[in-house]
Write an enzyme that holds these catalytic residues in place. Structure first.
Site, PDB file in Angstrom:
ATOM      1  N   ARG A 235      31.586   6.522  14.089  1.00 29.54           N
ATOM      2  CA  ARG A 235      32.115   7.755  14.656  1.00 29.54           C
ATOM      3  C   ARG A 235      32.498   7.524  16.114  1.00 29.54           C
ATOM      4  NH1 ARG A 235      33.053   9.558  10.466  1.00 29.54           N
ATOM      5  NH2 ARG A 235      32.371  11.501   9.472  1.00 29.54           N
ATOM      6  N   GLU A 264      40.480  12.206  17.862  1.00 23.63           N
ATOM      7  CA  GLU A 264      41.415  11.498  16.983  1.00 23.63           C
ATOM      8  C   GLU A 264      42.538  12.426  16.533  1.00 23.63           C
ATOM      9  OE1 GLU A 264      38.105   8.404  15.110  1.00 23.63           O
ATOM     10  OE2 GLU A 264      38.752  10.141  13.944  1.00 23.63           O
ATOM     11  N   HIS A 286      41.027   4.802  12.045  1.00 22.93           N
ATOM     12  CA  HIS A 286      40.000   5.450  11.222  1.00 22.93           C
ATOM     13  C   HIS A 286      40.282   5.239   9.731  1.00 22.93           C
ATOM     14  CE1 HIS A 286      36.753   8.783  11.443  1.00 22.93           C
ATOM     15  NE2 HIS A 286      36.619   8.089  10.319  1.00 22.93           N
TER      16      HIS A 286
END
Length: 318
Positions: A235, A264, A286
């Protein structure tokens, strides 16, 4: 009874991933993406919300009296106000165990690329350095094996355990870091200061909580005597990104492989974006979780969670 199900961010699953229809009377509405000011209106009348990264705040939840279940299409649930859900009687489910191959494999892809300087050597080949070298190879960048390296793992869950297994297969020496600031956790754990001081690679597989936010910051980087690689496929927010850039600048760490950012997508002027072109930094968007196999497992489990909840036998409750 027909239940309304609303998927607020379907585009967070790849288009080739099949989302089967739940086996009960329902109306399923899908949106590719949902902005914060659209959430309440789109969930009006919904009994079940499916989200991945859309934020569900107390203010929004209080305006949704018919909502009974939030089915999170991910493991992390930090985007949901869990205290508000508990008070309002809204259940939350998440996805578990689906990423046992994809995240560890991505972790090692970053680790191998950085330890062996693949990014720098690839750029050299594109720039004609090989031809100019005049011989069959050249040695402009150091190459380090994984075999024999000490692997500090922060997070001892299923992903951390799988990373340890792969590390052993490479001949590494895995260490599970004791939780920061805690002692006496048992024989599985290596003291936090020892992991910082002796690791050649540190990889993070922890949830983001108030206790874990910025768990690696400048005091920790200054304690890293072996100048390790820092790998984060967990994370954004677990690492203080400004401190990481300073640690890279000062040579306190040898490189960084990150699949996540604190915010993000990251702003163009964010700390990680400012260093993303360096050969000892790899930033991916990601996608460590996102192999086709893992995404399909996730989608199937997502509908399983919803069907089990409606059937009165809920599973994977948060």
């Amino acid at each position: 009874m027909t239940r309304k199900i609303v998927f607020l961010d379907r585009a967070t699953l790849a288009p080739q991933i099949r989302l089967r229809q739940p086996a009960f009377a329902h109306e399923l509405v899908e949106y590719d993406r949902t902005m914060p000011d659209e959430v309440s209106a789109r969930l009006a009348g919904a009994a079940i919300a499916i989200i991945n990264k859309v934020s569900l705040t107390q203010a929004v939840l209080e305006r949704l009296p018919e909502l009974k279940l939030i089915a999170v299409a991910a493991t992390g649930t930090d985007c949901v106000d869990k205290a508000a859900c508990q008070r309002l009687g809204i259940a939350i489910t998440n996805i578990r165990g689906y990423a046992v191959n994809t995240v560890p494999e991505h972790t090692f892809a970053l680790m191998l690329a950085l330890r062996r300087n693949l990014v720098a050597y690839r750029q050299d080949v594109l720039d004609g350095v090989w031809q100019r070298s005049g011989q069959f190879c050249f040695f402009d960048h150091p190459i380090r094996d994984l075999g024999g390296a000490r692997l500090g793992i922060i997070g001892e869950g299923v992903l951390g355990q799988r990373v340890a297994e792969l590390g052993k297969a490479f001949g590494m020496v895995p260490m599970f870091a004791a939780h920061k600031g805690r002692a006496g956790l048992g024989p599985l754990y290596t003291p936090w200061p020892e992991v910082l001081a002796t690791s050649d690679v540190i990889t993070i597989h922890s949830p983001l909580t108030p206790d874990t936010r910025n768990m690696l910051a400048m005091p920790e980087f200054r304690a890293m005597r072996r100048k390790p690689l820092i790998i984060n496929t967990a994370r954004g927010g677990l690492v203080d990104e400004n401190a990481l850039v300073a640690a890279l600048d000062e040579g306190l760490v040898s490189g960084a492989g990150f699949d996540v950012c604190d915010g993000e997508p990251p702003r163009p002027d964010s700390p990680l974006m400012r260093v993303a072109q360096r050969p000892n930094v790899i930033l991916t968007p990601h996608v460590a979780w996102a192999s086709d196999e893992a995404q399909q497992t996730l989608a199937d489990q997502l509908i399983d969670n919803i069907e089990q909840f409606v059937g009165g036998t809920p599973v994977n409750l948060v």
